[in-house]
Design a protein around this motif. Structure first.
Motif, PDB file in Angstrom:
ATOM      1  N   LEU A  13       0.843  -1.191   0.000  1.00 32.02           N
ATOM      2  CA  LEU A  13       0.000   0.000   0.000  1.00 32.02           C
ATOM      3  C   LEU A  13       0.885   1.250   0.000  1.00 32.02           C
ATOM      4  N   ASP A  14       0.404   2.309  -0.587  1.00 31.95           N
ATOM      5  CA  ASP A  14       1.135   3.561  -0.726  1.00 31.95           C
ATOM      6  C   ASP A  14       1.566   4.122   0.636  1.00 31.95           C
ATOM      7  N   GLY A  15       2.847   4.460   0.771  1.00 30.76           N
ATOM      8  CA  GLY A  15       3.333   5.160   1.946  1.00 30.76           C
ATOM      9  C   GLY A  15       3.429   4.347   3.220  1.00 30.76           C
ATOM     10  N   VAL A  16       3.417   3.033   3.128  1.00 30.69           N
ATOM     11  CA  VAL A  16       3.435   2.199   4.334  1.00 30.69           C
ATOM     12  C   VAL A  16       4.868   1.937   4.787  1.00 30.69           C
ATOM     13  N   ALA A  40       3.499   6.254   6.624  1.00 33.24           N
ATOM     14  CA  ALA A  40       4.654   7.126   6.793  1.00 33.24           C
ATOM     15  C   ALA A  40       5.376   7.262   5.461  1.00 33.24           C
ATOM     16  N   PRO A  41       4.830   8.057   4.542  1.00 28.35           N
ATOM     17  CA  PRO A  41       5.422   8.145   3.207  1.00 28.35           C
ATOM     18  C   PRO A  41       6.862   8.654   3.198  1.00 28.35           C
ATOM     19  N   ASP A  42       7.288   9.350   4.262  1.00 28.84           N
ATOM     20  CA  ASP A  42       8.672   9.824   4.314  1.00 28.84           C
ATOM     21  C   ASP A  42       9.608   8.796   4.955  1.00 28.84           C
ATOM     22  N   ALA A 135      -5.580   6.266   8.224  1.00 25.86           N
ATOM     23  CA  ALA A 135      -4.252   6.711   8.680  1.00 25.86           C
ATOM     24  C   ALA A 135      -3.707   7.790   7.750  1.00 25.86           C
ATOM     25  N   ARG A 136      -3.890   7.615   6.453  1.00 30.86           N
ATOM     26  CA  ARG A 136      -3.426   8.617   5.483  1.00 30.86           C
ATOM     27  C   ARG A 136      -4.171   9.929   5.668  1.00 30.86           C
ATOM     28  N   GLU A 137      -5.487   9.857   5.842  1.00 27.48           N
ATOM     29  CA  GLU A 137      -6.285  11.069   6.035  1.00 27.48           C
ATOM     30  C   GLU A 137      -5.878  11.795   7.318  1.00 27.48           C
ATOM     31  N   ARG A 138      -5.622  11.043   8.377  1.00 29.33           N
ATOM     32  CA  ARG A 138      -5.182  11.647   9.636  1.00 29.33           C
ATOM     33  C   ARG A 138      -3.838  12.349   9.443  1.00 29.33           C
ATOM     34  N   ALA A 139      -2.901  11.688   8.771  1.00 30.08           N
ATOM     35  CA  ALA A 139      -1.587  12.286   8.514  1.00 30.08           C
ATOM     36  C   ALA A 139      -1.726  13.541   7.652  1.00 30.08           C
ATOM     37  N   ASP A 140      -2.594  13.510   6.659  1.00 24.89           N
ATOM     38  CA  ASP A 140      -2.808  14.673   5.797  1.00 24.89           C
ATOM     39  C   ASP A 140      -3.384  15.847   6.590  1.00 24.89           C
ATOM     40  N   ARG A 141      -4.337  15.561   7.484  1.00 21.90           N
ATOM     41  CA  ARG A 141      -4.912  16.635   8.325  1.00 21.90           C
ATOM     42  C   ARG A 141      -3.835  17.286   9.182  1.00 21.90           C
TER      43      ARG A 141
END
Length: 151
Positions: A13-16, A40-42, A135-141
């Motif tokens: 999955l993207d950014g895992v 954690a995409p970074d 998790a992605r939406e939370r990180a984006d917020r």
């Protein structure tokens, strides 16, 4: 499903970020052999809970799944409130391939399955995608607010 199948599926999955604690990495010994999945995409471990875990042994105050049996493991998924309600009707269990509320973190909308297999494969795949999205939406917020990802 075998543990490596689940790791490959979630890791794709993207950014895992997949963390597998072990000797010498500074993690507590009790976590060695377990697997933690973060958005954690970074590539940096965020200051938040993982969105899924695989545990391979009983923990203190968490032995209802009887993970001391040979080959037993439990996949845990941060399902979110809405998805949790869809599956929360069953009690904690040690039966294989059955979704149930996490024995400790069920109140936080975590679902679990011991040795996922054919009965839960589709639901597990769907729940993992949903947990990853949350998790992605939370990180984006948090990124929009200029804060590290925290709960």
């Amino acid at each position: 499903m075998e543990i490596h199948d689940i790791i490959d599926r979630i890791g794709a999955l993207d950014g895992v970020l997949v963390l597998t604690p072990g000797p010498g990495d500074g993690s507590p010994e009790i976590a060695w052999g377990d697997v933690f999945f973060y958005y954690a995409p970074d590539g940096t471990v965020p200051h938040t809970q993982p969105f899924a875990t695989i545990v391979t042994k009983d923990y203190p105050d968490d032995d209802v799944s009887r993970l001391d049996r040979p080959g037993a493991f439990r996949l845990n998924i941060a399902a979110g409130a809405e998805r949790f309600r869809e599956w929360a009707g069953t009690a904690p269990t040690d039966a294989a391939d059955v979704l149930f509320p996490h024995p400790v973190y069920g109140a936080l909308h975590w679902l679990s399955v011991v040795n996922p297999g054919p009965r839960t494969s589709e639901a597990v795949g769907d729940l993992l995608i949903s947990a990853h999205r949350l998790a992605r939406e939370r990180a984006d917020r948090h990124a929009r607010r200029g804060r590290p990802d925290t709960h």
